[in-house]
Design an enzyme around this catalytic site. Structure first.
Site, PDB file in Angstrom:
ATOM      1  N   ASP A  88      -7.994   2.231 -11.390  1.00  0.00           N
ATOM      2  CA  ASP A  88      -9.176   3.021 -11.758  1.00  0.00           C
ATOM      3  C   ASP A  88      -9.886   3.489 -10.495  1.00  0.00           C
ATOM      4  O   ASP A  88      -9.689   2.919  -9.411  1.00  0.00           O
ATOM      5  CB  ASP A  88     -10.145   2.220 -12.656  1.00  0.00           C
ATOM      6  N   GLU A 152     -11.766  -2.360 -12.029  1.00  0.00           N
ATOM      7  CA  GLU A 152     -12.371  -2.960 -10.840  1.00  0.00           C
ATOM      8  C   GLU A 152     -13.695  -2.290 -10.503  1.00  0.00           C
ATOM      9  O   GLU A 152     -14.667  -2.951 -10.148  1.00  0.00           O
ATOM     10  CB  GLU A 152     -11.413  -2.859  -9.641  1.00  0.00           C
TER      11      GLU A 152
HETATM   12  N1  BES Z   1     -12.155  -1.600  -2.544  1.00  0.00           N
HETATM   13  C1  BES Z   1     -13.537  -1.767  -2.814  1.00  0.00           C
HETATM   14  C2  BES Z   1     -14.154  -2.942  -2.111  1.00  0.00           C
HETATM   15  C3  BES Z   1     -14.143  -2.921  -0.612  1.00  0.00           C
HETATM   16  C4  BES Z   1     -14.230  -1.743   0.101  1.00  0.00           C
HETATM   17  C5  BES Z   1     -14.070  -4.099   0.071  1.00  0.00           C
HETATM   18  C6  BES Z   1     -14.219  -1.761   1.480  1.00  0.00           C
HETATM   19  C7  BES Z   1     -14.096  -4.118   1.435  1.00  0.00           C
HETATM   20  C8  BES Z   1     -14.157  -2.934   2.146  1.00  0.00           C
HETATM   21  C9  BES Z   1     -13.736  -1.915  -4.315  1.00  0.00           C
HETATM   22  O1  BES Z   1     -12.995  -0.977  -5.043  1.00  0.00           O
HETATM   23  C10 BES Z   1     -15.166  -1.659  -4.661  1.00  0.00           C
HETATM   24  O2  BES Z   1     -15.622  -0.581  -4.435  1.00  0.00           O
HETATM   25  N2  BES Z   1     -15.845  -2.641  -5.239  1.00  0.00           N
HETATM   26  C11 BES Z   1     -17.162  -2.459  -5.725  1.00  0.00           C
HETATM   27  C12 BES Z   1     -17.550  -3.594  -6.618  1.00  0.00           C
HETATM   28  C13 BES Z   1     -17.578  -3.276  -8.073  1.00  0.00           C
HETATM   29  C14 BES Z   1     -18.102  -4.436  -8.873  1.00  0.00           C
HETATM   30  C15 BES Z   1     -18.252  -2.007  -8.437  1.00  0.00           C
HETATM   31  C16 BES Z   1     -18.141  -2.444  -4.578  1.00  0.00           C
HETATM   32  O3  BES Z   1     -17.939  -3.125  -3.569  1.00  0.00           O
HETATM   33  O4  BES Z   1     -19.144  -1.749  -4.718  1.00  0.00           O
HETATM   34 MN    MN Z   2     -11.080  -0.871  -4.395  1.00  0.00          MN
HETATM   35 MN    MN Z   3     -14.150   0.940  -4.990  1.00  0.00          MN
END
Ligand code: BES
Ligand code: MN
Ligand code: MN
Length: 459
Positions: A88, A152
């Protein structure tokens, strides 16, 4: 050049065009209008896993978007790697800032431009292609299970349920995830931590209807003015968060740990220049890298209310809203922090307004070891392909399921990300380097080799 390197080199055009096909599917999990596209994307991922040689490939329905599962068990006595990723993507807005369509991928100057190119389609698909490359060149040195989810970006709640209900199926020795960034293409690094998250929405209501701001303004609470006051009171002059109890569970890093973190190269001037800011801003007593990784934060993600159309309208609005997120560090608990916020926000509201706080999603922080066989295998694999040992760094983003892998399955994770902070994830013109995609596909099989060798017969 290994046989796998040669295979990747001679198949790279196909590997790229297959990724572009995936990027054309607008699998936006947050917006119900894309539900059918998300489902179509899951089917496409399933098909690719089947073609690459996985067994028992299945699209598993959930209360939300489906999870794609597949595996290849070469020998039950050998260790098993659980590969996690997400198909996603974030909403593409604001659309007018994209130079090309978010779902019309283009490759320009060595970069793949599209929503999801780096986060996370380009990164999880490296694992599918690395798997294909291993299958076509002597087979796998150990077992692999794939779990690619579709929620995710909206908090992985249904994946949490799936993990709890499928413990036997997900039995493994380590989790491998490519969904994070490195310092630079010539400075490889491996993330050793993720922050937790508490995300909520607030609604402030003043008068029971919009009012003429000349007739009533100054005499009745303006909910937007009040919301701004309330939000600004959440930080003190040192940019510390003022919610009582917010820092109670936060573990301070030792001087030695902070020194180790500071060894990662960081150029503050280049950082400011890249972002177009004259100065940085954050919690007193911490560096920019610390503020964005080992320290908890609070940010308004959106704020609205009143008149925002063309021209001017003199109005004292009835309501104001904001979306607020807090990034958490070990051992802050997402639910507890959400409650602290809610209680505090309701308490500081003046009697002239009503406040409602609605929690969205959350997730816990995670730290990963740097002395495990899996970390050492990942570091060795990167050192071989990049020609330089990766530096361990703490990341600032969140991947909510990682903490559950540990608590529910007893598994540690290796954050084997090949992106860059400059990839514009969640932003217009998201991009992922062709270099990063291909070196990832070449590095992952080396991880499998070294990990299998280090683990011997079995854990
Ligand atoms: N891949 C990211 C997380 C990430 C990005 C970790 C860069 C470390 C470095 C992930 O897809 C993401 O965006 N996660 C969200 C959390 C979610 C609960 C919406 C975030 O971190 O905002
Ligand atoms: Mn991600
Ligand atoms: Mn992300």
């Amino acid at each position: 050049m290994s046989a796998i390197d040669t295979y990747v080199e001679s198949n790279k055009d196909r590997f790229l065009s297959e990724l572009l096909d995936l990027l054309r599917i607008p699998s936006v999990s947050a917006d119900p209008k894309y539900k059918a596209d998300v489902a179509r994307c899951a089917e496409a991922v399933k098909q690719r896993l089947v073609e690459a040689g996985a067994d028992k490939v299945e699209v598993c329905p959930t209360a939300g978007h489906p999870i794609v599962y597949g595996e290849k068990i070469v020998d039950p006595a050998k260790p098993t790697v659980l590969v996690y990723g997400h198909y996603d993507v974030q909403p593409p807005d604001p659309l007018d800032l994209w130079h090309s369509g978010p779902f019309d991928p283009v490759i320009k100057d060595g970069m793949i431009y599209a929503r999801g190119s780096a986060d996370d389609k380009g990164q999880f698909y490296m694992h599918v292609k690395a798997f294909e490359a291993m299958m076509k060149n002597g087979g796998l040195p150990c077992n692999v299970k794939f779990m690619i989810e579709g929620e995710e970006e909206v908090g992985s709640d249904n994946l949490g349920v799936f993990v709890k209900n499928n413990k036997a199926r997900l039995k493994a020795d380590v989790v491998l995830i490519s969904d994070t960034a490195m310092i630079a293409n010539d400075v490889p690094s491996i993330n050793t931590g993720l922050r937790g998250l508490s995300y909520l929405e607030v609604e402030v209501t003043g008068p029971n209807r919009d009012l003429h701001s000349g007739v009533y303004g100054g005499a009745v609470a303006n909910p937007i003015n009040v919301l701004c006051d309330m939000i600004s009171s959440l930080h003190d002059k040192d940019r510390r968060i003022t919610i009582p109890g917010f820092y109670d569970a936060v573990k301070e890093l030792s001087a030695a740990e902070r020194t180790a973190l500071a060894e990662a190269p960081f150029d503050l001037e280049a950082y400011k220049k890249d972002l177009g800011v004259n100065d940085v801003l954050g919690e007193k007593g911490y560096t920019s890298e610390e503020r964005s990784s080992i320290r908890p934060t609070l940010d308004v993600n959106g704020i609205w209310g009143g008149y925002i159309g063309e021209g001017a309208k003199t109005v004292l609005p009835s309501k104001a809203f904001a979306k607020i997120s807090m990034r958490l560090v070990p051992d802050q608990k997402s639910e507890a922090i959400t409650k602290l916020f809610k209680d505090h926000f309701e308490r500081i509201a003046p009697p002239s307004v009503k406040v409602e706080v609605r929690p969205h999603h959350g997730g816990e922080a995670a730290v990963t070891p740097i002395d495990s066989p899996a970390y050492l295998a990942a570091a060795k694999a990167m050192e071989e392909t990049f020609g330089r040992k990766p530096i361990p760094t703490r990341g600032g983003g969140s991947i909510p399921i990682v903490a559950l892998f540990e608590t529910e399955l007893g598994l540690k994770t290796v954050l084997f990300g090949f992106g860059l902070d400059s990839d514009n994830i969640h932003s217009p013109n998201e991009k992922y380097g062709v270099f990063n995609y291909l070196i990832g596909i070449r590095t992952i099989p080396r991880f499998f080799q070294h990990y299998a060798a280090m683990m011997g017969g079995k854990a």
